[in-house]
Design a protein around this motif. Sequence first.
Motif, PDB file in Angstrom:
ATOM      1  N   ALA A 165      14.145 -12.212   6.352  1.00 28.92           N
ATOM      2  CA  ALA A 165      12.894 -11.740   5.734  1.00 28.92           C
ATOM      3  C   ALA A 165      12.192 -12.898   5.036  1.00 28.92           C
ATOM      4  N   SER A 166      12.073 -14.008   5.742  1.00 25.68           N
ATOM      5  CA  SER A 166      11.550 -15.225   5.110  1.00 25.68           C
ATOM      6  C   SER A 166      10.157 -15.591   5.612  1.00 25.68           C
ATOM      7  N   SER A 167       9.484 -14.654   6.264  1.00 26.87           N
ATOM      8  CA  SER A 167       8.105 -14.947   6.681  1.00 26.87           C
ATOM      9  C   SER A 167       7.141 -14.731   5.522  1.00 26.87           C
TER      10      SER A 167
ATOM     11  N   LEU B  76       9.742 -13.917  -1.381  1.00 24.27           N
ATOM     12  CA  LEU B  76      10.914 -14.558  -1.980  1.00 24.27           C
ATOM     13  C   LEU B  76      11.803 -15.212  -0.926  1.00 24.27           C
ATOM     14  N   GLY B  77      11.893 -14.596   0.259  1.00 23.34           N
ATOM     15  CA  GLY B  77      12.645 -15.215   1.350  1.00 23.34           C
ATOM     16  C   GLY B  77      11.999 -16.522   1.770  1.00 23.34           C
ATOM     17  N   ARG B  78      10.685 -16.503   1.882  1.00 23.75           N
ATOM     18  CA  ARG B  78       9.968 -17.715   2.293  1.00 23.75           C
ATOM     19  C   ARG B  78      10.163 -18.826   1.246  1.00 23.75           C
TER      20      ARG B  78
ATOM     21  N   ARG C  11       9.534  -9.790  11.244  1.00 22.02           N
ATOM     22  CA  ARG C  11       9.192  -9.084  12.489  1.00 22.02           C
ATOM     23  C   ARG C  11       7.878  -9.564  13.081  1.00 22.02           C
ATOM     24  N   ASP C  12       6.927  -9.868  12.239  1.00 17.13           N
ATOM     25  CA  ASP C  12       5.583 -10.198  12.706  1.00 17.13           C
ATOM     26  C   ASP C  12       5.499 -11.692  13.064  1.00 17.13           C
ATOM     27  N   GLU C  13       5.192 -11.992  14.352  1.00 13.94           N
ATOM     28  CA  GLU C  13       5.284 -13.381  14.813  1.00 13.94           C
ATOM     29  C   GLU C  13       4.197 -14.264  14.204  1.00 13.94           C
TER      30      GLU C  13
ATOM     31  N   THR D  21      20.092 -13.559   2.117  1.00 16.61           N
ATOM     32  CA  THR D  21      19.586 -12.282   2.609  1.00 16.61           C
ATOM     33  C   THR D  21      18.470 -11.759   1.714  1.00 16.61           C
ATOM     34  N   SER D  22      17.310 -11.564   2.337  1.00 21.60           N
ATOM     35  CA  SER D  22      16.245 -10.813   1.702  1.00 21.60           C
ATOM     36  C   SER D  22      15.879  -9.716   2.693  1.00 21.60           C
ATOM     37  N   ALA D  23      15.003  -8.822   2.300  1.00 18.24           N
ATOM     38  CA  ALA D  23      14.544  -7.754   3.204  1.00 18.24           C
ATOM     39  C   ALA D  23      13.234  -7.233   2.648  1.00 18.24           C
TER      40      ALA D  23
ATOM     41  N   LEU E  89      18.005  -0.655   5.793  1.00 12.04           N
ATOM     42  CA  LEU E  89      17.288  -1.912   5.548  1.00 12.04           C
ATOM     43  C   LEU E  89      17.985  -2.766   4.490  1.00 12.04           C
ATOM     44  N   LEU E  90      18.372  -2.143   3.384  1.00 14.37           N
ATOM     45  CA  LEU E  90      18.853  -2.935   2.253  1.00 14.37           C
ATOM     46  C   LEU E  90      20.353  -3.196   2.297  1.00 14.37           C
ATOM     47  N   VAL E  91      21.133  -2.198   2.716  1.00 11.08           N
ATOM     48  CA  VAL E  91      22.599  -2.354   2.644  1.00 11.08           C
ATOM     49  C   VAL E  91      23.179  -2.750   4.002  1.00 11.08           C
TER      50      VAL E  91
ATOM     51  N   GLY F 282      12.772 -10.070 -11.042  1.00 10.05           N
ATOM     52  CA  GLY F 282      11.748  -9.242 -11.660  1.00 10.05           C
ATOM     53  C   GLY F 282      10.438  -9.573 -10.964  1.00 10.05           C
ATOM     54  N   PRO F 283       9.299  -9.265 -11.574  1.00 15.28           N
ATOM     55  CA  PRO F 283       8.025  -9.441 -10.880  1.00 15.28           C
ATOM     56  C   PRO F 283       7.680 -10.893 -10.532  1.00 15.28           C
ATOM     57  N   HIS F 284       7.524 -11.122  -9.254  1.00 15.32           N
ATOM     58  CA  HIS F 284       7.054 -12.407  -8.730  1.00 15.32           C
ATOM     59  C   HIS F 284       5.838 -12.101  -7.872  1.00 15.32           C
ATOM     60  N   GLU F 285       4.916 -13.020  -7.843  1.00 16.88           N
ATOM     61  CA  GLU F 285       3.661 -12.722  -7.162  1.00 16.88           C
ATOM     62  C   GLU F 285       3.799 -12.873  -5.645  1.00 16.88           C
ATOM     63  N   THR F 286       4.155 -11.782  -5.000  1.00 12.55           N
ATOM     64  CA  THR F 286       4.281 -11.743  -3.539  1.00 12.55           C
ATOM     65  C   THR F 286       3.545 -10.494  -3.042  1.00 12.55           C
ATOM     66  N   SER F 287       3.485 -10.361  -1.707  1.00  7.01           N
ATOM     67  CA  SER F 287       2.763  -9.205  -1.154  1.00  7.01           C
ATOM     68  C   SER F 287       3.463  -7.888  -1.522  1.00  7.01           C
ATOM     69  N   ARG F 288       4.771  -7.923  -1.755  1.00  8.11           N
ATOM     70  CA  ARG F 288       5.528  -6.724  -2.168  1.00  8.11           C
ATOM     71  C   ARG F 288       4.970  -6.191  -3.499  1.00  8.11           C
ATOM     72  N   ILE F 289       4.770  -7.097  -4.448  1.00 11.30           N
ATOM     73  CA  ILE F 289       4.249  -6.683  -5.762  1.00 11.30           C
ATOM     74  C   ILE F 289       2.811  -6.189  -5.618  1.00 11.30           C
ATOM     75  N   GLN F 290       2.027  -6.885  -4.793  1.00 11.41           N
ATOM     76  CA  GLN F 290       0.639  -6.426  -4.591  1.00 11.41           C
ATOM     77  C   GLN F 290       0.645  -4.990  -4.066  1.00 11.41           C
TER      78      GLN F 290
HETATM   79  N1  LIG Z   1       8.367  -9.779  -5.431  1.00 12.20           N
HETATM   80  C1  LIG Z   1       8.948  -9.227  -6.468  1.00 12.20           C
HETATM   81  O1  LIG Z   1       8.449  -9.315  -7.582  1.00 12.20           O
HETATM   82  C2  LIG Z   1      10.248  -8.487  -6.311  1.00 12.20           C
HETATM   83  C3  LIG Z   1      10.859  -7.972  -7.450  1.00 12.20           C
HETATM   84  C4  LIG Z   1      12.062  -7.295  -7.310  1.00 12.20           C
HETATM   85  C5  LIG Z   1      12.634  -7.134  -6.064  1.00 12.20           C
HETATM   86  N2  LIG Z   1      11.998  -7.636  -4.977  1.00 12.20           N
HETATM   87  C6  LIG Z   1      12.645  -7.424  -3.670  1.00 12.20           C
HETATM   88  O2  LIG Z   1      12.859  -8.666  -3.019  1.00 12.20           O
HETATM   89  C7  LIG Z   1      12.754  -8.479  -1.599  1.00 12.20           C
HETATM   90  C8  LIG Z   1      11.692  -9.400  -1.041  1.00 12.20           C
HETATM   91  O3  LIG Z   1      10.455  -9.069  -1.642  1.00 12.20           O
HETATM   92  P1  LIG Z   1       9.149  -9.960  -1.437  1.00 12.20           P
HETATM   93  O4  LIG Z   1       8.371  -9.843  -2.686  1.00 12.20           O
HETATM   94  O5  LIG Z   1       9.537 -11.289  -0.910  1.00 12.20           O
HETATM   95  O6  LIG Z   1       8.410  -9.113  -0.300  1.00 12.20           O
HETATM   96  P2  LIG Z   1       7.291  -9.538   0.761  1.00 12.20           P
HETATM   97  O7  LIG Z   1       6.490 -10.705   0.275  1.00 12.20           O
HETATM   98  O8  LIG Z   1       6.586  -8.282   1.084  1.00 12.20           O
HETATM   99  O9  LIG Z   1       8.141 -10.034   2.012  1.00 12.20           O
HETATM  100  C9  LIG Z   1       8.976  -9.148   2.685  1.00 12.20           C
HETATM  101  C10 LIG Z   1       9.510  -9.860   3.906  1.00 12.20           C
HETATM  102  O10 LIG Z   1      10.412  -8.987   4.539  1.00 12.20           O
HETATM  103  C11 LIG Z   1      10.137  -8.976   5.941  1.00 12.20           C
HETATM  104  N3  LIG Z   1      10.636  -7.711   6.462  1.00 12.20           N
HETATM  105  C12 LIG Z   1      10.327  -6.471   6.053  1.00 12.20           C
HETATM  106  N4  LIG Z   1      11.008  -5.561   6.762  1.00 12.20           N
HETATM  107  C13 LIG Z   1      11.770  -6.252   7.650  1.00 12.20           C
HETATM  108  C14 LIG Z   1      12.665  -5.876   8.684  1.00 12.20           C
HETATM  109  N5  LIG Z   1      12.969  -4.594   8.940  1.00 12.20           N
HETATM  110  N6  LIG Z   1      13.250  -6.864   9.413  1.00 12.20           N
HETATM  111  C15 LIG Z   1      12.972  -8.166   9.175  1.00 12.20           C
HETATM  112  N7  LIG Z   1      12.133  -8.569   8.210  1.00 12.20           N
HETATM  113  C16 LIG Z   1      11.535  -7.621   7.461  1.00 12.20           C
HETATM  114  C17 LIG Z   1       8.632  -9.156   5.999  1.00 12.20           C
HETATM  115  O11 LIG Z   1       8.168  -9.617   7.262  1.00 12.20           O
HETATM  116  P3  LIG Z   1       7.672  -8.576   8.430  1.00 12.20           P
HETATM  117  O12 LIG Z   1       6.975  -7.442   7.731  1.00 12.20           O
HETATM  118  O13 LIG Z   1       6.793  -9.380   9.323  1.00 12.20           O
HETATM  119  O14 LIG Z   1       8.924  -8.155   9.099  1.00 12.20           O
HETATM  120  C18 LIG Z   1       8.472 -10.234   4.938  1.00 12.20           C
HETATM  121  O15 LIG Z   1       8.785 -11.502   5.454  1.00 12.20           O
HETATM  122  C19 LIG Z   1      12.402  -6.993  -1.395  1.00 12.20           C
HETATM  123  O16 LIG Z   1      13.566  -6.264  -1.170  1.00 12.20           O
HETATM  124  C20 LIG Z   1      11.783  -6.614  -2.724  1.00 12.20           C
HETATM  125  O17 LIG Z   1      11.848  -5.253  -2.992  1.00 12.20           O
HETATM  126  C21 LIG Z   1      10.827  -8.303  -5.067  1.00 12.20           C
END
Ligand SMILES: NC(=O)c1ccc[n+]([C@@H]2O[C@H](COP(=O)([O-])OP(=O)(O)OC[C@H]3O[C@@H](n4cnc5c(N)ncnc54)[C@H](OP(=O)(O)O)[C@@H]3O)[C@@H](O)[C@H]2O)c1
Length: 263
Positions: free
Chosen positions: A14-16, A19-21, A39-41, A91-93, A115-117, A188-196
């Motif tokens: 999940a590094s596209s 936090l993975g990236r 998943r998204d190329e 591992t991220s997801a 997805l998570l476990v 905790g909160p980091h500025e990524t698309s998940r938080i948005q």
């Molecule tokens: N950002 C925060 O502040 C924060 C805080 C607490 C916990 N977290 C947790 O940390 C993790 C990462 O969050 P993030 O903020 O980095 O999210 P993000 O910016 O939305 O990125 C999520 C990544 O996961 C990939 N992904 C989603 N579903 C997938 C699947 N089934 N198979 C493969 N890749 C998949 C996405 O790519 P595709 O959609 O193209 O597959 C994307 O690269 C999440 O579990 C989130 O809940 C984040």
Amino acid sequence: MDLEIDGNAALVTASSSGLGRASAKALARDGVNVVLNGRDEERLADARAEVEAVAEGEVVVQPGDLTEADDIEAMVERTVDEFGGLDHLVTSAGGPPSGSFLDTDDEDWQQAYELLVMSVVRLAREAHPHLAAGEETGTIVNITSRSVKEAIDDLVLSNSVRMGVIGLEKTLSKEFAPDIRANAVLPGPHETSRIQDLVEAAVERGEYDSYEEGLDEWAGNPLERIGDPMELGNTVAFLSSPKSGFINGTAITIDGGTTGANL
Ligand SMILES: NC(=O)c1ccc[n+]([C@@H]2O[C@H](COP(=O)([O-])OP(=O)(O)OC[C@H]3O[C@@H](n4cnc5c(N)ncnc54)[C@H](OP(=O)(O)O)[C@@H]3O)[C@@H](O)[C@H]2O)c1
């Protein structure tokens, strides 16, 4: 500080994005050859360009869905084929949907578990022989959430299902030792698309009047700002390196002090 991981091989799932990236970027900057996944190329191609801009080693992309066992097998195989081994698994997801208990049905619970476990279960199983085969200690870092320390409102799936990852991480830190160390980071909160997305959903539910108001509320912590994903990525690189060689079976909260728990 030289992390002494130059030339090693890492798979970061999940590094596209997010936090993975950032974790892949931090490892690549320190000379690790990395495999990126999502998943998204198109998103993966963007991530590759961003990571390559700072990379000292090679950057490869492996599209795949973390809920598919075959895709997980292919991610590990690709890493070993490209780089001759696998030293670090991160591992991220994607995150589970937000919502209260009464808004959440059986399918939501099952999808969140897959997805998570189960993604971490399958990744650890596939990666184990390779992580254990290296000359140096292999490492696993699981990116989960601070929700395992303190339940967060309207995130019943995150609060509940992620506890399974922590139990697994702790178990692996014993069963896989001394060949492999396993740790977790709890963002905790980091500025990524998940938080948005989460803030926008809360605005739609009428909890905030605007996105800005929601973001201010989410960023509420003693440091009075939202985290930069690289602050988490740098910790992941440290936990993957021999510089953290005696850290095993722990979970480090990275949240600017948001979480009220003493430990
Ligand atoms: N950002 C925060 O502040 C924060 C805080 C607490 C916990 N977290 C947790 O940390 C993790 C990462 O969050 P993030 O903020 O980095 O999210 P993000 O910016 O939305 O990125 C999520 C990544 O996961 C990939 N992904 C989603 N579903 C997938 C699947 N089934 N198979 C493969 N890749 C998949 C996405 O790519 P595709 O959609 O193209 O597959 C994307 O690269 C999440 O579990 C989130 O809940 C984040």
